[in-house]
Enzyme design. Structure first.
Site, PDB file in Angstrom:
ATOM      1  N   TYR A 191       0.888   4.461   4.759  1.00  0.00           N
ATOM      2  CA  TYR A 191       1.377   3.319   4.748  1.00  0.00           C
ATOM      3  C   TYR A 191       2.849   4.041   3.704  1.00  0.00           C
ATOM      4  CZ  TYR A 191       2.983  -0.092   1.216  1.00  0.00           C
ATOM      5  OH  TYR A 191       3.997  -0.878   0.803  1.00  0.00           O
ATOM      6  N   THR A 243       8.171   1.298  -1.175  1.00  0.00           N
ATOM      7  CA  THR A 243       6.786   1.395  -2.678  1.00  0.00           C
ATOM      8  C   THR A 243       6.803   2.292  -3.700  1.00  0.00           C
ATOM      9  OG1 THR A 243       4.842   1.210  -3.021  1.00  0.00           O
ATOM     10  CG2 THR A 243       5.655   2.093  -0.767  1.00  0.00           C
TER      11      THR A 243
END
Ligand code: WQD
Length: 339
Positions: free
Chosen positions: A141, A117
């Site tokens: 995350y 990501t």
């Protein structure tokens, strides 16, 4: 040779399953259905229900289906949830991937495609952001994904695993043939929320921050169509099967961005009516601008996006939401799950 798609019942993984089926490449999905949907797995693609960290199950699946490549999508992806429950994020994204890699090493599977990501870059990366930019994730995350990236590098060096890490920017849209799309009722990304707002499916739209140092004061993002992203995975597969060795880390975006106001205007155009939005203070931890330097993926994988246009992305997202809504109206007994 068959590809194992973990998380293939989820939003992006199901589009990968479609892209592989369209390309005539055999695939199998492994998904625990905790956030995925059985009906998202395309017909003809076998679904194994279970956990990527269940070594016995993974070893059995690798052997039964003669897997040569694993595309690993299964993850917990909600940033705010990772802040509330960091250990949950590390367990799901880092520890479980470690277990999965252990099984791959044991079974001598040598190819891996990893869903990472843009959140690995942190809050104020140089823009556009190249893969060489410093990584300083602002959330558990992002950190859980970066730790896995690092683990992959070491596993590759020690065990000869070849891998491609794909760092996604803002993924949106739906399969143009409406075979899949965002099914999660709790999805919180801007384009889905705006599309649902335009159909009266939620309580209206909010703009988080109108005083940012951007041209119109709202956040700017590099939105990539989910089908183009799936194609990037197929290109990564081809690269690995053609002998690409070691590791590659590639941004997945288009290299240009749109503001929140531009997105809302585009959804309004697609819906045929202007969308109202309430202005709110900026959200803590939101980068002002997130735009990929997308040159490396184009050069190394010869990937050419086909739907790199905000109006197309938004139109597909809206058509998908409309389709789900009509399906739901037609089948009220299935209202617990979209489509
Ligand atoms: C986009 C822009 C918001 C909702 C997240 C993760 C990232 C990646 C993709 C997985 C921002 C604004 C949003 C709303 C708004 N995930 N916004 N009103 O936060 O860029 O990225 O998803 O890999 O890691 O952080 O996506 O769609 O939530 O926001 O004004 O109701 O829209 O502030 O500027 P984000 P988003």
């Amino acid at each position: 040779m068959t590809v194992l798609i973990t998380g293939g019942a989820g939003y992006i993984g199901s589009h990968m399953a479609l892209a592989l089926r369209d390309a005539g490449e055999p695939a199998v999905v492994l998904d625990d259905l905790s956030t995925g949907f059985r009906e998202a797995v395309p017909e003809g693609v076998p679904l194994v229900v279970g956990d990527v960290a269940d070594e016995a199950l993974v070893l059995r699946t690798l052997a039964t289906h003669q897997i040569d490549t694993v595309a690993h999508f299964a993850a917990r992806i909600v940033v705010s949830e990772s802040v509330r429950d960091p250990l949950g994020a590390y367990a799901a994204n880092t520890c479980k991937t470690r277990a999965l890699l252990g099984a791959l090493v044991a079974a001598d599977v040598k190819r891996f495609i990893f869903s990472s990501t843009a959140a690995v870059y942190g809050l104020e990366p140089p823009t556009p952001t190249a893969e060489t930019a410093p990584c300083d994730p602002a959330s558990p995350y992002g950190a859980s994904k970066l730790m896995t990236e690092r683990m992959l590098r070491d596993v590759s060096a020690a065990h000869g695993l070849s891998y491609v890490t794909l760092r996604y920017f803002n993924v949106a849209g739906a399969d143009p043939q409406l075979r899949s799309g965002q099914r999660s009722p709790g999805a919180s990304n801007l384009i889905t929320l705006a599309a649902r707002a335009s159909l009266g499916l939620n309580d209206g739209l909010q703009i988080f921050g109108t005083d940012l140092p951007t041209p119109d004061g709202t956040g700017v993002r590099d939105y990539i169509h989910v089908s183009d992203l799936a194609d990037a995975h197929v290109a990564a597969l081809r690269h690995l099967r053609a002998g690409g060795s070691g590791g590659l880390t590639l941004n997945c975006g288009y290299g240009f961005g749109y503001s929140v106001r531009e997105v809302i205007a585009a959804v309004g155009r697609a819906a045929g009516r202007e969308l109202a939005a309430v202005e709110r203070p900026r959200r803590a931890g939101d980068p002002y601008v997130s735009i990929a330097d997308a040159s490396r993926i184009r050069e190394t994988l010869s990937w050419t996006p086909r739907r790199d246009d905000l109006d197309l992305i938004v139109a597909d997202a809206l058509r998908w939401e409309r389709f789900c809504w009509t399906e739901k109206a037609r089948r009220p007994e299935s209202s617990g799950r979209r489509a």
